[in-house]
Design a protein around this motif. Sequence first.
Motif, PDB file in Angstrom:
ATOM      1  N   ASP A  49      -6.488   2.015 -13.973  1.00  0.00           N
ATOM      2  CA  ASP A  49      -5.950   3.033 -13.065  1.00  0.00           C
ATOM      3  C   ASP A  49      -6.827   4.284 -13.043  1.00  0.00           C
ATOM      4  OD1 ASP A  49      -3.842   1.421 -12.344  1.00  0.00           O
ATOM      5  OD2 ASP A  49      -2.430   2.322 -13.786  1.00  0.00           O
ATOM      6  N   GLU A  50      -7.316   4.694 -14.205  1.00  0.00           N
ATOM      7  CA  GLU A  50      -8.197   5.859 -14.274  1.00  0.00           C
ATOM      8  C   GLU A  50      -9.501   5.601 -13.532  1.00  0.00           C
ATOM      9  OE1 GLU A  50      -8.872   7.344 -18.202  1.00  0.00           O
ATOM     10  OE2 GLU A  50      -6.744   7.246 -18.700  1.00  0.00           O
ATOM     11  N   MET A  51     -10.052   4.415 -13.722  1.00  0.00           N
ATOM     12  CA  MET A  51     -11.295   4.073 -13.020  1.00  0.00           C
ATOM     13  C   MET A  51     -11.075   4.036 -11.511  1.00  0.00           C
ATOM     14  SD  MET A  51     -12.916   1.220 -15.648  1.00  0.00           S
ATOM     15  CE  MET A  51     -13.202   0.125 -14.336  1.00  0.00           C
ATOM     16  N   GLU A  52      -9.947   3.520 -11.080  1.00  0.00           N
ATOM     17  CA  GLU A  52      -9.649   3.460  -9.652  1.00  0.00           C
ATOM     18  C   GLU A  52      -9.498   4.861  -9.067  1.00  0.00           C
ATOM     19  OE1 GLU A  52      -6.049   1.703  -6.989  1.00  0.00           O
ATOM     20  OE2 GLU A  52      -6.757   0.476  -8.673  1.00  0.00           O
ATOM     21  N   ARG A  53      -8.795   5.743  -9.782  1.00  0.00           N
ATOM     22  CA  ARG A  53      -8.656   7.129  -9.305  1.00  0.00           C
ATOM     23  C   ARG A  53     -10.019   7.817  -9.216  1.00  0.00           C
ATOM     24  NH1 ARG A  53      -3.881   7.250 -12.439  1.00  0.00           N
ATOM     25  NH2 ARG A  53      -5.058   8.033 -14.209  1.00  0.00           N
ATOM     26  N   GLY A  54     -10.867   7.593 -10.225  1.00  0.00           N
ATOM     27  CA  GLY A  54     -12.212   8.175 -10.200  1.00  0.00           C
ATOM     28  C   GLY A  54     -13.030   7.647  -9.037  1.00  0.00           C
ATOM     29  N   LEU A  55     -12.887   6.360  -8.746  1.00  0.00           N
ATOM     30  CA  LEU A  55     -13.614   5.768  -7.626  1.00  0.00           C
ATOM     31  C   LEU A  55     -13.146   6.362  -6.302  1.00  0.00           C
ATOM     32  CD1 LEU A  55     -15.587   3.617  -6.570  1.00  0.00           C
ATOM     33  CD2 LEU A  55     -13.649   2.050  -6.473  1.00  0.00           C
ATOM     34  N   TYR A  56     -11.837   6.487  -6.122  1.00  0.00           N
ATOM     35  CA  TYR A  56     -11.324   7.073  -4.885  1.00  0.00           C
ATOM     36  C   TYR A  56     -11.769   8.524  -4.728  1.00  0.00           C
ATOM     37  CZ  TYR A  56      -8.286   3.100  -3.882  1.00  0.00           C
ATOM     38  OH  TYR A  56      -7.804   1.870  -3.581  1.00  0.00           O
ATOM     39  N   GLN A  57     -11.790   9.267  -5.827  1.00  0.00           N
ATOM     40  CA  GLN A  57     -12.212  10.668  -5.761  1.00  0.00           C
ATOM     41  C   GLN A  57     -13.687  10.778  -5.398  1.00  0.00           C
ATOM     42  OE1 GLN A  57     -10.393  13.412  -5.903  1.00  0.00           O
ATOM     43  NE2 GLN A  57     -12.216  14.619  -5.535  1.00  0.00           N
ATOM     44  N   SER A  58     -14.533   9.965  -6.027  1.00  0.00           N
ATOM     45  CA  SER A  58     -15.968  10.039  -5.721  1.00  0.00           C
ATOM     46  C   SER A  58     -16.237   9.542  -4.311  1.00  0.00           C
ATOM     47  CB  SER A  58     -16.774   9.231  -6.733  1.00  0.00           C
ATOM     48  OG  SER A  58     -16.462   7.859  -6.634  1.00  0.00           O
ATOM     49  N   GLU A  59     -15.476   8.550  -3.856  1.00  0.00           N
ATOM     50  CA  GLU A  59     -15.634   8.055  -2.487  1.00  0.00           C
ATOM     51  C   GLU A  59     -15.251   9.129  -1.474  1.00  0.00           C
ATOM     52  OE1 GLU A  59     -13.127   5.067   0.149  1.00  0.00           O
ATOM     53  OE2 GLU A  59     -14.066   4.103  -1.557  1.00  0.00           O
ATOM     54  N   ALA A  60     -14.180   9.863  -1.760  1.00  0.00           N
ATOM     55  CA  ALA A  60     -13.760  10.933  -0.859  1.00  0.00           C
ATOM     56  C   ALA A  60     -14.822  12.030  -0.796  1.00  0.00           C
ATOM     57  CB  ALA A  60     -12.423  11.511  -1.314  1.00  0.00           C
ATOM     58  N   ASP A  61     -15.434  12.347  -1.935  1.00  0.00           N
ATOM     59  CA  ASP A  61     -16.487  13.368  -1.959  1.00  0.00           C
ATOM     60  C   ASP A  61     -17.691  12.924  -1.144  1.00  0.00           C
ATOM     61  OD1 ASP A  61     -14.886  14.892  -3.577  1.00  0.00           O
ATOM     62  OD2 ASP A  61     -15.933  14.367  -5.441  1.00  0.00           O
ATOM     63  N   VAL A  62     -18.081  11.658  -1.290  1.00  0.00           N
ATOM     64  CA  VAL A  62     -19.236  11.140  -0.555  1.00  0.00           C
ATOM     65  C   VAL A  62     -18.949  11.132   0.943  1.00  0.00           C
ATOM     66  CG1 VAL A  62     -20.588   9.058  -0.118  1.00  0.00           C
ATOM     67  CG2 VAL A  62     -20.167   9.797  -2.455  1.00  0.00           C
TER      68      VAL A  62
ATOM     69  N   PHE B  37     -12.304   6.042   4.975  1.00  0.00           N
ATOM     70  CA  PHE B  37     -12.850   4.725   4.664  1.00  0.00           C
ATOM     71  C   PHE B  37     -11.886   3.930   3.790  1.00  0.00           C
ATOM     72  CE2 PHE B  37     -15.360   1.961   1.876  1.00  0.00           C
ATOM     73  CZ  PHE B  37     -15.943   1.141   2.830  1.00  0.00           C
ATOM     74  N   SER B  38     -11.381   4.580   2.750  1.00  0.00           N
ATOM     75  CA  SER B  38     -10.486   3.862   1.837  1.00  0.00           C
ATOM     76  C   SER B  38      -9.185   3.477   2.526  1.00  0.00           C
ATOM     77  CB  SER B  38     -10.210   4.702   0.588  1.00  0.00           C
ATOM     78  OG  SER B  38      -9.608   5.924   0.938  1.00  0.00           O
ATOM     79  N   ASP B  39      -8.658   4.348   3.389  1.00  0.00           N
ATOM     80  CA  ASP B  39      -7.443   4.012   4.126  1.00  0.00           C
ATOM     81  C   ASP B  39      -7.681   2.842   5.072  1.00  0.00           C
ATOM     82  OD1 ASP B  39      -6.064   6.039   2.888  1.00  0.00           O
ATOM     83  OD2 ASP B  39      -6.371   7.475   4.530  1.00  0.00           O
ATOM     84  N   ARG B  40      -8.837   2.835   5.719  1.00  0.00           N
ATOM     85  CA  ARG B  40      -9.171   1.751   6.640  1.00  0.00           C
ATOM     86  C   ARG B  40      -9.322   0.425   5.892  1.00  0.00           C
ATOM     87  NH1 ARG B  40     -13.145   4.209   9.080  1.00  0.00           N
ATOM     88  NH2 ARG B  40     -14.795   3.305   7.830  1.00  0.00           N
ATOM     89  N   MET B  41      -9.990   0.449   4.750  1.00  0.00           N
ATOM     90  CA  MET B  41     -10.147  -0.775   3.961  1.00  0.00           C
ATOM     91  C   MET B  41      -8.807  -1.268   3.427  1.00  0.00           C
ATOM     92  SD  MET B  41     -13.222  -1.795   4.009  1.00  0.00           S
ATOM     93  CE  MET B  41     -13.588  -1.135   5.607  1.00  0.00           C
ATOM     94  N   GLU B  42      -7.959  -0.330   3.005  1.00  0.00           N
ATOM     95  CA  GLU B  42      -6.638  -0.709   2.505  1.00  0.00           C
ATOM     96  C   GLU B  42      -5.790  -1.322   3.619  1.00  0.00           C
ATOM     97  OE1 GLU B  42      -2.863   1.349   0.232  1.00  0.00           O
ATOM     98  OE2 GLU B  42      -4.754   2.429   0.385  1.00  0.00           O
ATOM     99  N   ARG B  43      -5.865  -0.735   4.815  1.00  0.00           N
ATOM    100  CA  ARG B  43      -5.119  -1.277   5.950  1.00  0.00           C
ATOM    101  C   ARG B  43      -5.613  -2.677   6.287  1.00  0.00           C
ATOM    102  NH1 ARG B  43      -6.610  -1.487  10.938  1.00  0.00           N
ATOM    103  NH2 ARG B  43      -8.160   0.139  10.712  1.00  0.00           N
ATOM    104  N   ARG B  44      -6.924  -2.890   6.286  1.00  0.00           N
ATOM    105  CA  ARG B  44      -7.469  -4.216   6.571  1.00  0.00           C
ATOM    106  C   ARG B  44      -7.043  -5.227   5.517  1.00  0.00           C
ATOM    107  NH1 ARG B  44     -13.718  -2.973   8.328  1.00  0.00           N
ATOM    108  NH2 ARG B  44     -13.255  -1.997  10.331  1.00  0.00           N
ATOM    109  N   TRP B  45      -7.045  -4.802   4.255  1.00  0.00           N
ATOM    110  CA  TRP B  45      -6.625  -5.697   3.189  1.00  0.00           C
ATOM    111  C   TRP B  45      -5.161  -6.097   3.380  1.00  0.00           C
ATOM    112  CZ3 TRP B  45      -8.632  -8.644  -0.429  1.00  0.00           C
ATOM    113  CH2 TRP B  45      -7.815  -9.113  -1.440  1.00  0.00           C
ATOM    114  N   ASP B  46      -4.324  -5.108   3.667  1.00  0.00           N
ATOM    115  CA  ASP B  46      -2.903  -5.399   3.886  1.00  0.00           C
ATOM    116  C   ASP B  46      -2.704  -6.344   5.070  1.00  0.00           C
ATOM    117  OD1 ASP B  46      -2.217  -3.821   1.751  1.00  0.00           O
ATOM    118  OD2 ASP B  46      -1.788  -2.036   2.985  1.00  0.00           O
TER     119      ASP B  46
END
Length: 129
Positions: A12-25, A113-122
């Motif tokens: 969970d910590e790694m996932e939160r860190g990934l989402y945060q760094s992705e949002a920054d990028v 990007f993450s919202d779009r990927m999550e929507r596609r996955w769902d």
Amino acid sequence: MALSEHEQRLLDEMERGLYQSEADVMQTVSGSRRRVNYRSLVLGIVLALVGIGVLVGGVAAQQLWLGLIGFAAMLGGVLLMFTPGKADAFESDASPVNQSGAGRKERTPRESFSDRMERRWDERMDGDR
């Protein structure tokens, strides 16, 4: 195989860190988007071509100063070609607004990007069921 509580917490910590760094990028990339300035692009190409001509002419005439002027014109043309456009020109509304406000385009918020990927996955997971 199930994950232990410690492993689940680390995941969970790694996932939160990934989402945060992705949002920054994504914020950095979307903030640096600029419009192409075709006028400076065309003027830069013309200036570079003229500079090449003057440089070749200076070499053919064995005139060092003419060759240097040609090189400077070439360099100036290339720099002019690659100068970025203004960021606010990309965002500005040039259309006049009517009394009713119909001349203005409403900006829709873009999906991250993450919202779009999550929507596609769902959508994929719902389609498999």
